[in-house]
Design a protein around this motif. Structure first.
Motif, PDB file in Angstrom:
ATOM      1  N   GLU A 258       0.825  -1.204   0.000  1.00  0.00           N
ATOM      2  CA  GLU A 258       0.000   0.000   0.000  1.00  0.00           C
ATOM      3  C   GLU A 258       0.862   1.257   0.000  1.00  0.00           C
ATOM      4  N   VAL A 259       1.937   1.267   0.784  1.00  0.00           N
ATOM      5  CA  VAL A 259       2.813   2.438   0.830  1.00  0.00           C
ATOM      6  C   VAL A 259       3.431   2.710  -0.544  1.00  0.00           C
ATOM      7  N   LEU A 260       3.904   1.661  -1.222  1.00  0.00           N
ATOM      8  CA  LEU A 260       4.479   1.828  -2.563  1.00  0.00           C
ATOM      9  C   LEU A 260       3.440   2.351  -3.552  1.00  0.00           C
ATOM     10  N   SER A 261       2.222   1.801  -3.451  1.00  0.00           N
ATOM     11  CA  SER A 261       1.160   2.226  -4.354  1.00  0.00           C
ATOM     12  C   SER A 261       0.848   3.702  -4.166  1.00  0.00           C
ATOM     13  N   ARG A 262       0.749   4.144  -2.907  1.00  0.00           N
ATOM     14  CA  ARG A 262       0.447   5.544  -2.630  1.00  0.00           C
ATOM     15  C   ARG A 262       1.589   6.462  -3.056  1.00  0.00           C
ATOM     16  N   ALA A 263       2.812   5.935  -3.006  1.00  0.00           N
ATOM     17  CA  ALA A 263       3.966   6.737  -3.395  1.00  0.00           C
ATOM     18  C   ALA A 263       4.114   6.831  -4.908  1.00  0.00           C
ATOM     19  N   GLY A 264       3.238   6.139  -5.660  1.00  0.00           N
ATOM     20  CA  GLY A 264       3.305   6.175  -7.112  1.00  0.00           C
ATOM     21  C   GLY A 264       4.336   5.247  -7.709  1.00  0.00           C
ATOM     22  N   ARG A 265       4.915   4.360  -6.911  1.00  0.00           N
ATOM     23  CA  ARG A 265       5.924   3.411  -7.412  1.00  0.00           C
ATOM     24  C   ARG A 265       5.203   2.134  -7.865  1.00  0.00           C
ATOM     25  N   HIS A 266       4.453   2.271  -8.943  1.00  0.00           N
ATOM     26  CA  HIS A 266       3.515   1.228  -9.354  1.00  0.00           C
ATOM     27  C   HIS A 266       4.184  -0.042  -9.840  1.00  0.00           C
ATOM     28  N   ASP A 267       5.290   0.084 -10.566  1.00  0.00           N
ATOM     29  CA  ASP A 267       5.965  -1.123 -11.055  1.00  0.00           C
ATOM     30  C   ASP A 267       6.464  -1.968  -9.889  1.00  0.00           C
ATOM     31  N   GLU A 268       7.061  -1.314  -8.885  1.00  0.00           N
ATOM     32  CA  GLU A 268       7.519  -2.042  -7.699  1.00  0.00           C
ATOM     33  C   GLU A 268       6.336  -2.656  -6.962  1.00  0.00           C
ATOM     34  N   ALA A 269       5.238  -1.896  -6.886  1.00  0.00           N
ATOM     35  CA  ALA A 269       4.067  -2.382  -6.158  1.00  0.00           C
ATOM     36  C   ALA A 269       3.483  -3.619  -6.832  1.00  0.00           C
ATOM     37  N   VAL A 270       3.383  -3.599  -8.165  1.00  0.00           N
ATOM     38  CA  VAL A 270       2.836  -4.763  -8.879  1.00  0.00           C
ATOM     39  C   VAL A 270       3.742  -5.975  -8.694  1.00  0.00           C
ATOM     40  N   ALA A 271       5.062  -5.758  -8.781  1.00  0.00           N
ATOM     41  CA  ALA A 271       6.002  -6.875  -8.605  1.00  0.00           C
ATOM     42  C   ALA A 271       5.875  -7.454  -7.196  1.00  0.00           C
ATOM     43  N   LEU A 272       5.746  -6.584  -6.201  1.00  0.00           N
ATOM     44  CA  LEU A 272       5.594  -7.060  -4.826  1.00  0.00           C
ATOM     45  C   LEU A 272       4.272  -7.794  -4.657  1.00  0.00           C
ATOM     46  N   ALA A 273       3.189  -7.269  -5.274  1.00  0.00           N
ATOM     47  CA  ALA A 273       1.886  -7.935  -5.185  1.00  0.00           C
ATOM     48  C   ALA A 273       1.945  -9.325  -5.801  1.00  0.00           C
ATOM     49  N   ASP A 274       2.598  -9.443  -6.960  1.00  0.00           N
ATOM     50  CA  ASP A 274       2.731 -10.757  -7.602  1.00  0.00           C
ATOM     51  C   ASP A 274       3.473 -11.732  -6.694  1.00  0.00           C
ATOM     52  N   ARG A 286      -7.858 -13.084   4.175  1.00  0.00           N
ATOM     53  CA  ARG A 286      -7.905 -11.643   4.357  1.00  0.00           C
ATOM     54  C   ARG A 286      -6.709 -10.959   3.703  1.00  0.00           C
ATOM     55  N   GLN A 287      -5.498 -11.501   3.947  1.00  0.00           N
ATOM     56  CA  GLN A 287      -4.307 -10.893   3.366  1.00  0.00           C
ATOM     57  C   GLN A 287      -4.311 -11.000   1.843  1.00  0.00           C
ATOM     58  N   ARG A 288      -4.752 -12.131   1.310  1.00  0.00           N
ATOM     59  CA  ARG A 288      -4.804 -12.293  -0.146  1.00  0.00           C
ATOM     60  C   ARG A 288      -5.780 -11.291  -0.759  1.00  0.00           C
ATOM     61  N   ALA A 289      -6.924 -11.097  -0.091  1.00  0.00           N
ATOM     62  CA  ALA A 289      -7.925 -10.167  -0.622  1.00  0.00           C
ATOM     63  C   ALA A 289      -7.380  -8.736  -0.655  1.00  0.00           C
ATOM     64  N   VAL A 290      -6.684  -8.331   0.412  1.00  0.00           N
ATOM     65  CA  VAL A 290      -6.112  -6.986   0.439  1.00  0.00           C
ATOM     66  C   VAL A 290      -5.087  -6.818  -0.679  1.00  0.00           C
ATOM     67  N   ALA A 291      -4.226  -7.830  -0.849  1.00  0.00           N
ATOM     68  CA  ALA A 291      -3.212  -7.753  -1.910  1.00  0.00           C
ATOM     69  C   ALA A 291      -3.861  -7.676  -3.290  1.00  0.00           C
TER      70      ALA A 291
END
Length: 809
Positions: A258-274, A286-291
């Motif tokens: 969430e912090v990466l997403s809010r910071a606009g670092r979308h490529d890093e956020a998607v890689a971390l989500a994957d 619950r954790q899977r749904a949030v991700a």
């Protein structure tokens, strides 16, 4: 053979406990499992809990939730048959911890309540520590389940228990959970306050679990408050502490995402989500749904709606699996928003309808003001925004206006309706367009309704980034007009390509009210497209229905054709048209005292006032000498006597408040000295008397019915509060709940002398006109002649009813 098994069991138990202390949770689980098998083979039932309790924890921390649940059921069964009250409470609490991690939050909350009952009153420090743990876990489960008012109450009790135990680590965890609960209802500043309290409680020798949770929740609070760099620093500290603990590491990854997403670092956020989704076990719903929700939000912003919809559908399925009704409501809402973006209107309508069906029972089940407002706040903005866009998509302007009204007519309208018996004649449901037209005609007022539209966050449905502002004007002749301002910026102008952090933009305006260019920009955005519809001339009335941060905008000072808006018409703010309809139904206030009333209650000249601080101390406030003169001048206007000096105590005010027909306070006020959400925020500081410290709290005020039609709050920033979709939670709201129709307040602190001049003039004009809105307009214009700076005269605002028309019965 028996001695060997016993020795092996003890060795493995000790090894397992050591591994747990070192954060080697899989090894701890393996050793403790062997110890349990040896004890079971020897039939040593009495020794079982020494192994089962840490085994449940080890399985849970290792991410083995299915096994953890099986072990927790075994532990609970053993405790029911063989354990003492503390054993039973521990076992039930462990079961609650496991099912909370799985995502069965209501079941978890019930388990923690049952454990607290089983424990009873703790007999020693160990029992006190267990009580703290159960309270903390209960508050966390309630907050995640959307029962924010109860969560606040419980976590605050946990915070107090931690202080009684003199445990800084436990106080840090409780404060951290209070931050999380505040974030859950979008109160970002309050969340950050509690996060910093938690951060200050952490010590260098605290274990990794404490540091990971406190810094992780602090990272969320900082990120949601817009402090990106500090959020990333806190997140790194949380990640470093959580790295060796599988379950906490997974939670930290979600927070980091969430912090990466809010910071606009979308490529890093998607890689971390994957990576996170690949690593998370299927049982951690619950954790899977949030991700999945976070990844969907990023994909929507990247213009990949089909992939986003797939993620959202998967997240919804997970929430359905654990029967998480709040999560399901959010999931359907996210899908409605996504399908609206793709142009699939039938799918958007379907999911919006399902979100509404799930959300309404949750709202009805809320047990208190904070809980109901919190739930309303979390869903109303996003849900009604979707409804408005669906209506506007087929050019249904009045239907969109009705949807906007449903998004702001919430718990406050219910409280206003209940305050006076005659209001029961007004329908309980929000008004449709015909009732709105009749209301404008009857009030002789132009109604200006705002509905900011936001970039909705997929994870929570909250909406900090402003995209566009819709506005409707309902004129006394029955016309309904719609405009939209699609250019929005974080400057004094608006830029469609860059959504704005709405709260930060409003904060900038509050700090720079005297900046002509900034005020002109806000005027263009909020009034430019409807300026030709605004009333002007003698007795012209404008009723403004703001939303969210627009409550803090000093509309009186916004320039229209070179002059401030207040120079052309009177201004009134209302939380919703439904609230205005309810208040105006019986609004026959007159300057003369009604039969049976005690006249005006005027309070000022308070001495030795104090306010409580969050840590329980009493903070002395300076005396305000001019308030005594103000109170006496106001009392003379209404042929009353002022309650001043030593006589201005809480019991004296409460004794006279019920029968007074006008209330006036010239004294200190504090929005929220107790740093809490589970109580109505704010108090008026009166003269202490004996053991009573002079705190006329919002809770006391709201529970004291009054016949007064108007309350004048000549105190500091009484128009401020916690901004929600249901209006502002503060002192002005409290008086509306108590039955008052009209509240005069200030948007920020104003010096004593201009406050004196403005309020005395207001009461003089009120006595002449019987028109509160017009009286305040004249008082503001008079004050402006002496005090030219808008930082002074633009602070005064009128909330509620503008008052009846002259001659209206």
């Amino acid at each position: 053979m028996g001695i060997r098994r016993r020795l092996r069991a003890e060795v493995k138990r000790i090894d397992g406990l050591q591994a747990a202390r070192e954060g080697r949770w899989q090894a701890a689980r393996d050793d403790l499992t062997l110890a349990l098998e040896a004890l079971t083979a020897e039939g040593l039932r009495a020794e079982v809990p020494k192994v089962l309790e840490p085994l449940v924890t080890a399985c849970m921390m290792a991410g083995l939730l299915d096994e953890a649940e099986r072990r927790a059921v075994d532990f609970r069964a053993w405790a029911a048959d063989h354990g003492d009250p503390e054993d039973r409470a521990t076992a039930i609490g462990k079961y609650g911890e496991v099912v909370a991690q799985i995502g069965r939050l209501v079941e978890a909350a019930e388990a923690f309540r049952e454990a607290l009952v089983a424990l009873g009153e703790p007999a020693d420090e160990t029992g006190g520590e267990l009580r703290w743990s159960l309270l903390s876990n209960l508050g966390s489960a309630l907050a995640h389940a959307g029962r924010f008012g109860e969560a606040e109450q419980v976590q605050h009790r946990a915070f107090e228990v931690a202080r009684e135990l003199d445990s800084a680590a436990r106080a840090a965890l409780a404060a951290s959970q209070l931050s999380l609960a505040a974030n859950g209802v979008g109160h970002r500043e309050r969340a950050l306050e509690w996060a910093e309290v938690a951060h200050r409680c952490v010590r260098s020798d605290d274990d990794d679990l404490v540091v990971a949770e406190v810094e992780g929740n602090r990272a969320l609070a900082l990120s949601r408050a817009g402090h990106t760099a500090e959020a990333e620093e806190a997140m790194e500290r949380a990640w470093a502490a959580a790295r060796s603990i599988p379950l906490i590491a997974q939670q930290a990854r979600v927070t980091k995402l969430e912090v990466l997403s809010r910071a606009g670092r979308h490529d890093e956020a998607v890689a971390l989500a994957d990576a996170l989704l690949a690593a998370l076990p299927p049982g951690q719903a619950r954790q899977r749904a949030v991700a999945l929700n976070l990844r969907a939000g990023i994909r929507l912003q990247a213009g990949r709606p089909a992939q986003a919809v797939a993620d959202l559908l998967s997240a919804l399925e997970l929430k359905q699996r654990v029967d998480d009704h709040r999560g399901m409501a959010t999931g359907h809402l996210n899908l409605a928003h996504a399908f609206l973006g793709t142009g699939d209107l039938p799918a958007a309508r379907h999911h919006a309808r399902r979100a509404q069906e799930l959300w309404e029972p949750l709202l009805r089940a809320a047990s208190d003001e904070a809980g109901s407002v919190g739930l309303f706040d979390t869903h109303a903005t996003a849900l009604t925004q979707v409804a408005q866009e669906l209506r506007l998509g087929v050019d249904d302007v009045t239907g969109a206006l009705e949807a906007a009204e449903r998004g702001r007519s919430g718990p406050l309208s219910e409280r206003i309706r209940a305050a006076r018996p005659a209001r029961a004649q007004v329908p309980a449901e929000p008004p449709g367009s015909e009732r709105m037209r009749r209301l404008a005609r009857r009030m002789g007022a132009t109604l200006l309704v705002y509905a900011p539209h936001f970039e909705i966050e997929a994870v929570s449905g909250q909406a900090p980034l402003l995209r566009e502002i819709h506005m409707w004007v309902v004129t006394p002749d029955g016309g309904v007009h719609h405009e939209v301002q699609r250019e929005v910026s974080d400057d004094d102008r608006l830029d469609e390509a860059r959504p704005v952090d709405f709260l930060e933009a409003v904060r900038q305006l509050e700090r720079q009210v005297g900046d002509d260019a900034l005020m002109a920009g806000w005027s263009d955005a909020l009034l430019g497209k409807v300026a030709h519809l605004l009333p002007s001339g003698p007795d012209a009335r404008l009723v403004i229905v703001p939303q969210r941060g627009l409550w803090s905008v000093p509309f009186a000072a916004l320039p229209v054709a070179g002059e401030p808006l207040v120079s052309r018409c009177s201004l009134t703010m209302v939380p919703s048209l439904h609230a205005l309809e309810l208040i105006a139904h019986e609004d026959v206030w007159r300057g003369e005292a009604a039969a049976g009333s005690s006249g005006a209650l005027v309070v000022g000249g308070v001495r030795n006032a104090v306010v409580p601080t969050p840590d329980g101390r009493l903070l002395p406030l300076s005396d305000l000498p001019l308030t005594l003169e103000t109170a006496r001048a106001v009392a003379r206007v209404h042929r009353a006597s002022a309650l001043a000096g030593p006589a201005a105590t809480v019991p004296a005010v409460l004794d006279r408040m019920g029968s007074a027909d006008l209330l006036h306070f010239s004294c200190h006020a504090v929005l929220d000295a107790r740093l809490r959400l589970d109580q109505l925020p704010g108090c008026i500081a009166l003269t202490p008397a004996g053991a009573e410290h002079g705190q006329l709290t919002s809770t006391l005020l709201a529970s004291t019915p009054t016949r007064a039609r108007i309350a004048v709050l000549g105190c500091c920033a009484t128009g401020q509060g916690l901004v929600t979709a249901d209006g502002v939670l503060g002192l002005a709201r409290t008086f509306l709940i108590a039955g008052v129709s009209t509240v005069v307040a200030t948007l920020w602190e104003v010096p004593e002398e201009p406050t004196h001049d403005a309020l005395v003039c207001f009461h003089q004009e009120l006595a002449r006109t019987d028109d509160p809105a017009e009286a305040l307009r004249r008082a503001v214009l008079m004050t402006r002649r002496t005090w030219r700076a808008p930082e002074i005269w633009a602070a005064f605002t009128l909330i509620g009813s503008p008052g009846p028309r002259r001659g209206e019965e």
